[in-house]
Design an enzyme around this catalytic site. Structure first.
Site, PDB file in Angstrom:
ATOM      1  N   THR A   1      -2.051  -7.752  -1.074  1.00  0.00           N
ATOM      2  CA  THR A   1      -0.634  -7.405  -1.154  1.00  0.00           C
ATOM      3  C   THR A   1       0.148  -8.565  -0.546  1.00  0.00           C
ATOM      4  OG1 THR A   1      -0.493  -6.376   1.037  1.00  0.00           O
ATOM      5  CG2 THR A   1      -1.267  -4.987  -0.768  1.00  0.00           C
TER       6      THR A   1
ATOM      7  N   SER B   1      -3.118   2.080  11.083  1.00  0.00           N
ATOM      8  CA  SER B   1      -3.548   1.061  12.016  1.00  0.00           C
ATOM      9  C   SER B   1      -4.051  -0.111  11.186  1.00  0.00           C
ATOM     10  CB  SER B   1      -4.629   1.617  12.944  1.00  0.00           C
ATOM     11  OG  SER B   1      -5.114   0.626  13.817  1.00  0.00           O
TER      12      SER B   1
ATOM     13  N   ASN C   1       3.526   4.268   7.692  1.00  0.00           N
ATOM     14  CA  ASN C   1       3.036   3.035   7.083  1.00  0.00           C
ATOM     15  C   ASN C   1       3.880   1.811   7.427  1.00  0.00           C
ATOM     16  OD1 ASN C   1       1.509   1.456   4.919  1.00  0.00           O
ATOM     17  ND2 ASN C   1       3.582   1.428   4.077  1.00  0.00           N
TER      18      ASN C   1
ATOM     19  N   LYS D   1      -1.555  -2.686  16.988  1.00  0.00           N
ATOM     20  CA  LYS D   1      -2.419  -1.710  16.326  1.00  0.00           C
ATOM     21  C   LYS D   1      -3.397  -1.049  17.306  1.00  0.00           C
ATOM     22  CE  LYS D   1      -0.560  -1.992  12.315  1.00  0.00           C
ATOM     23  NZ  LYS D   1       0.257  -0.842  11.823  1.00  0.00           N
TER      24      LYS D   1
ATOM     25  N   TYR E   1      -0.364  -8.913  16.707  1.00  0.00           N
ATOM     26  CA  TYR E   1      -0.467  -7.847  15.706  1.00  0.00           C
ATOM     27  C   TYR E   1      -1.555  -6.852  16.109  1.00  0.00           C
ATOM     28  CZ  TYR E   1      -1.449  -5.458  11.322  1.00  0.00           C
ATOM     29  OH  TYR E   1      -1.671  -4.492  10.367  1.00  0.00           O
TER      30      TYR E   1
ATOM     31  N   ASP F   1      15.631   2.365   9.124  1.00  0.00           N
ATOM     32  CA  ASP F   1      15.047   1.337   9.974  1.00  0.00           C
ATOM     33  C   ASP F   1      14.317   2.096  11.080  1.00  0.00           C
ATOM     34  OD1 ASP F   1      14.418  -0.561  11.884  1.00  0.00           O
ATOM     35  OD2 ASP F   1      16.411  -1.481  11.935  1.00  0.00           O
TER      36      ASP F   1
ATOM     37  N   LEU G   1       0.812  -1.212   0.000  1.00  0.00           N
ATOM     38  CA  LEU G   1       0.000   0.000   0.000  1.00  0.00           C
ATOM     39  C   LEU G   1       0.848   1.265   0.000  1.00  0.00           C
ATOM     40  CD1 LEU G   1      -2.824  -0.991   2.544  1.00  0.00           C
ATOM     41  CD2 LEU G   1      -2.917  -1.036   0.043  1.00  0.00           C
TER      42      LEU G   1
END
Length: 272
Positions: free
Chosen positions: A183, A134, A83, A152, A148, A56, A14
């Site tokens: 993706t 997010s 992102n 978020k 994960y 990084d 994205l």
């Protein structure tokens, strides 16, 4: 009027799509990525309007240096899109300590460092827009994706607080909450814990619920992001995808039903 956009993690997926969309319409773009070589072709095509910085995001000092370099190069940073991040799959019992730390180092601390670095720039400009990536999984949780989602959920809390803190400086803040898109995010760019056989049924049930039609078309998100950046009064939260909207609406409906069912107990716990 052309804007200067700073995007982390834009070498693919994205972020890459959004960077290209900004460049095509004439904006100036800074992309901060681990491997700048992935953007050589784009850099040659947009040599005057694209700045590629090796970064990084887990390196706090490097984050501040990257923002300073972008400001020096283009003179301003109008929009930050945080992102950079990756997904992790694993039941809670399966997670190793280093896996947990690494997930938060990238998805939470990395976002924090870049945000902290850009706030003084935007505060001095008296204008700016910080957009944090997010996920629909920053509101909704599925089994084996708890780590994960935790990262978020943290992004959601940090950003909601940030929005109030910086509103007086002319800085706008938004949270993007995409559902799954086609993706490499859920495949080659993700990480998976060593599985324990006892959770095989949980994984199988989740896989069985997966509908290929629920995965969105990545390129379709570009128009939404451009509109978000251009609007005078952007929303704090923007869901990307039909499925994410359905998930989140269902979860909030269920939460309200539970809270209301237990309201008497909740009120009694006040004690006065």
């Amino acid at each position: 009027m052309a804007k200067t956009i700073f995007i982390t993690g834009a070498s693919r997926g994205l972020g890459r799509i959004w960077a290209e969309a900004f460049l095509k319409r004439g904006d100036q773009v800074v992309v901060a990525v681990r491997n700048p070589d992935t953007l050589n072709e784009l850099a040659n095509q947009y040599s005057s309007s694209l700045l590629v910085i090796k970064l990084d995001v887990t390196d706090k000092v490097a984050c501040f240096e990257a923002v300073a370099k972008a400001k020096s190069h283009f003179g301003a940073i109008d929009v930050l899109i945080n992102n950079a991040g990756y997904g992790h799959v694993g039941a809670i019992e399966e997670l190793e300590e280093q896996e947990i730390r690494t997930q938060f180092e990238t998805n939470v601390y990395g976002l924090l460092w870049v945000t902290q670095a850009v706030i003084p720039v935007m505060r001095e400009q008296k204008v700016g827009h910080i957009i944090q990536l997010s996920s629909a999984l920053g509101v909704v949780v599925f089994p084996t994706l708890g780590l994960y989602s935790a990262s978020k959920f943290a992004v959601e809390a940090i950003t909601e607080s940030l929005a109030v803190e910086v509103s007086g400086f002319g800085i706008k803040v938004s949270i993007l909450e995409p559902n799954g898109f086609n993706t490499d995010f859920a495949t080659t760019s993700g990480v998976e814990s060593k599985p324990l056989a006892i959770y095989d049924d949980v994984r199988a049930a989740l896989a069985a619920s997966n509908n290929p039609d629920d995965w969105g078309v990545p390129e379709a998100t570009a128009e939404a992001v451009l509109k978000l950046v251009d609007t005078e009064n952007p929303p704090l939260r923007l869901i990307l995808g039909r499925v994410g909207f359905q998930w989140i609406k269902h979860v909030y409906d269920q939460r309200m039903k539970t809270w209301e069912a237990w309201q008497e107990v909740s009120v009694a716990a006040q004690g006065n």
